[in-house]
Write a protein that holds these residues in place. Structure first.
Motif, mmCIF file in Angstrom:
data_model
loop_
_atom_site.group_PDB
_atom_site.id
_atom_site.type_symbol
_atom_site.label_atom_id
_atom_site.label_comp_id
_atom_site.label_asym_id
_atom_site.label_seq_id
_atom_site.Cartn_x
_atom_site.Cartn_y
_atom_site.Cartn_z
ATOM 1 N N VAL A 41 0.812 -1.211 0.000
ATOM 2 C CA VAL A 41 0.000 0.000 0.000
ATOM 3 C C VAL A 41 0.851 1.268 0.000
ATOM 4 O O VAL A 41 0.360 2.365 -0.233
ATOM 5 N N GLY A 42 2.146 1.138 0.231
ATOM 6 C CA GLY A 42 3.042 2.295 0.208
ATOM 7 C C GLY A 42 3.933 2.356 1.427
ATOM 8 O O GLY A 42 4.361 1.322 1.944
ATOM 9 N N MET A 43 4.165 3.564 1.913
ATOM 10 C CA MET A 43 5.087 3.748 3.035
ATOM 11 C C MET A 43 4.730 5.016 3.794
ATOM 12 O O MET A 43 4.002 5.878 3.268
ATOM 13 N N PRO A 44 5.222 5.163 5.028
ATOM 14 C CA PRO A 44 4.947 6.387 5.784
ATOM 15 C C PRO A 44 5.392 7.616 5.003
ATOM 16 O O PRO A 44 6.447 7.620 4.368
ATOM 17 N N GLY A 45 4.565 8.662 5.016
ATOM 18 C CA GLY A 45 4.864 9.873 4.263
ATOM 19 C C GLY A 45 5.514 10.938 5.127
ATOM 20 O O GLY A 45 5.439 10.896 6.361
ATOM 21 N N ASP A 46 6.140 11.885 4.466
ATOM 22 C CA ASP A 46 6.769 13.029 5.132
ATOM 23 C C ASP A 46 5.734 14.142 5.235
ATOM 24 O O ASP A 46 5.216 14.615 4.207
ATOM 25 N N ALA A 47 5.428 14.579 6.457
ATOM 26 C CA ALA A 47 4.407 15.605 6.655
ATOM 27 C C ALA A 47 4.748 16.900 5.941
ATOM 28 O O ALA A 47 3.857 17.691 5.594
ATOM 29 N N ALA A 48 6.030 17.138 5.686
ATOM 30 C CA ALA A 48 6.455 18.360 4.996
ATOM 31 C C ALA A 48 6.178 18.288 3.498
ATOM 32 O O ALA A 48 6.229 19.316 2.809
ATOM 33 N N ASN A 49 5.869 17.099 2.994
ATOM 34 C CA ASN A 49 5.666 16.917 1.555
ATOM 35 C C ASN A 49 4.256 16.436 1.218
ATOM 36 O O ASN A 49 4.050 15.761 0.207
ATOM 37 N N VAL A 50 3.286 16.786 2.059
ATOM 38 C CA VAL A 50 1.900 16.364 1.825
ATOM 39 C C VAL A 50 1.335 17.049 0.585
ATOM 40 O O VAL A 50 1.457 18.270 0.427
ATOM 41 N N ASP A 51 0.739 16.272 -0.313
ATOM 42 C CA ASP A 51 0.130 16.831 -1.520
ATOM 43 C C ASP A 51 -1.277 17.349 -1.257
ATOM 44 O O ASP A 51 -1.687 18.359 -1.813
ATOM 45 N N ARG A 52 -2.029 16.639 -0.426
ATOM 46 C CA ARG A 52 -3.369 17.102 -0.067
ATOM 47 C C ARG A 52 -3.860 16.360 1.166
ATOM 48 O O ARG A 52 -3.264 15.354 1.589
ATOM 49 N N GLU A 132 -4.109 11.753 12.883
ATOM 50 C CA GLU A 132 -3.815 11.727 11.458
ATOM 51 C C GLU A 132 -2.880 10.582 11.096
ATOM 52 O O GLU A 132 -2.137 10.072 11.946
ATOM 53 N N VAL A 133 -2.966 10.179 9.845
ATOM 54 C CA VAL A 133 -2.023 9.244 9.227
ATOM 55 C C VAL A 133 -1.518 9.921 7.958
ATOM 56 O O VAL A 133 -2.318 10.353 7.129
ATOM 57 N N VAL A 134 -0.202 10.044 7.839
ATOM 58 C CA VAL A 134 0.400 10.621 6.635
ATOM 59 C C VAL A 134 1.038 9.466 5.855
ATOM 60 O O VAL A 134 1.902 8.766 6.384
ATOM 61 N N TRP A 135 0.603 9.286 4.611
ATOM 62 C CA TRP A 135 0.993 8.087 3.870
ATOM 63 C C TRP A 135 1.316 8.416 2.415
ATOM 64 O O TRP A 135 0.619 9.195 1.774
ATOM 65 N N THR A 136 2.393 7.810 1.912
ATOM 66 C CA THR A 136 2.761 7.928 0.504
ATOM 67 C C THR A 136 2.366 6.647 -0.219
ATOM 68 O O THR A 136 2.801 5.555 0.155
ATOM 69 N N PHE A 137 1.522 6.784 -1.245
ATOM 70 C CA PHE A 137 1.025 5.632 -1.993
ATOM 71 C C PHE A 137 1.961 5.383 -3.175
ATOM 72 O O PHE A 137 1.812 5.980 -4.244
ATOM 73 N N ALA A 138 2.931 4.500 -2.962
ATOM 74 C CA ALA A 138 4.001 4.280 -3.936
ATOM 75 C C ALA A 138 3.587 3.347 -5.071
ATOM 76 O O ALA A 138 4.236 3.329 -6.118
ATOM 77 N N ASN A 139 2.524 2.579 -4.880
ATOM 78 C CA ASN A 139 2.125 1.574 -5.872
ATOM 79 C C ASN A 139 0.677 1.766 -6.287
ATOM 80 O O ASN A 139 -0.177 2.096 -5.453
#
Length: 241
Positions: A41-52, A132-139
């Motif tokens: 499902v991806g990996m933990p995201g960087d809060a400084a790089n949130v897209d939305r 909150e959960v900050v997540w990067t969807f890599a796939n």
């Protein structure tokens, strides 16, 4: 011969600790840990790089259903999302991002013993709490947001998370409309709208369902562009801009 055997045994004894240290303290295991941290499902995201940000509400309704309410979770591959989650129910709930298969496995484990995990792809909230959960969807793929506390998933507390490329996201066709009336308590909105191409419906004035997060963004007299679909047999506003 005896001296040769003793010498050989002594050499092996000295070499064994060095071999063990190489397997547990070297870069190989660090790389392996990094790979394990990457999930389908991806990996933990960087809060400084949130897209939305996607606002999420977890609650129980009068019909006995347990729901995860938000705008459609349609996400671009590589996008970093902040899920701003509020538990407006009277019970404790959790929000878990994973594949449908892994959620099913964890649900079985939870049924045996109600365990509270501390993983970056999930958060557990008491009634009235938020987080909150900050997540990067890599796939790309179809994933799931769910509550795995025993009985909650079965009561309806799960929804699809669709991750695709930017072209797929651009295929969504919006309809122009003007909000005529809002009934926030009933979760209904009356919209004077143009043709709904995806539903093969002409321009008219109609009543749509909308979740609490969507209604909060609306105002009577507001011109909007929106997407509607049938959700549980009801015409529902699923996206708006």
């Amino acid at each position: 011969m005896r001296n040769l055997l003793l010498t050989t045994s002594f050499a092996i004894a000295l070499s064994a600790p060095a071999y063990a240290a190489g397997t547990h303290g070297g870069g190989h295991d660090e790389n392996q840990s990094t790979e394990q941290a990457k999930m389908m499902v991806g990996m933990p995201g960087d809060a400084a790089n949130v897209d939305r940000t996607i606002d999420v509400t977890m609650l129980e309704n009068d019909e006995g259903e347990m729901l995860i309410e938000s705008e459609p979770m349609n996400i671009q591959e590589g996008e970093t999302i902040r899920f701003n989650i509020t538990n407006k129910g009277e019970l404790e709930h959790e929000f878990v991002l994973d594949t449908v298969e892994r959620n099913a496995e964890h649900k079985i484990e939870m049924a045996k013993m109600d365990m509270e995990h501390d993983d970056p792809n999930r958060i557990r909230l008491d009634a009235g709490a938020s987080g909150e959960v900050v997540w990067t969807f890599a796939n790309s793929g179809t994933f799931e947001a769910a509550c795995l506390i025993p009985g909650h998933y079965e009561a309806g507390m799960h929804r699809e998370v669709a991750v695709g490329d930017q072209i797929a996201q651009a295929d969504v066709e919006y309809t122009s409309g003007t909000i005529k009336k809002i009934d926030a308590k009933a979760g209904k909105v009356t919209i004077i709208h143009g043709p709904l191409v995806n539903l093969d419906m002409p321009a008219m004035t109609m009543v749509f369902r909308a979740d609490e997060a969507m209604v909060a963004k609306m105002a009577e007299g507001q011109d909007i562009e929106f997407v509607a679909d049938r959700v549980k047999g009801k015409l529902t506003v699923t996206q708006m801009k």
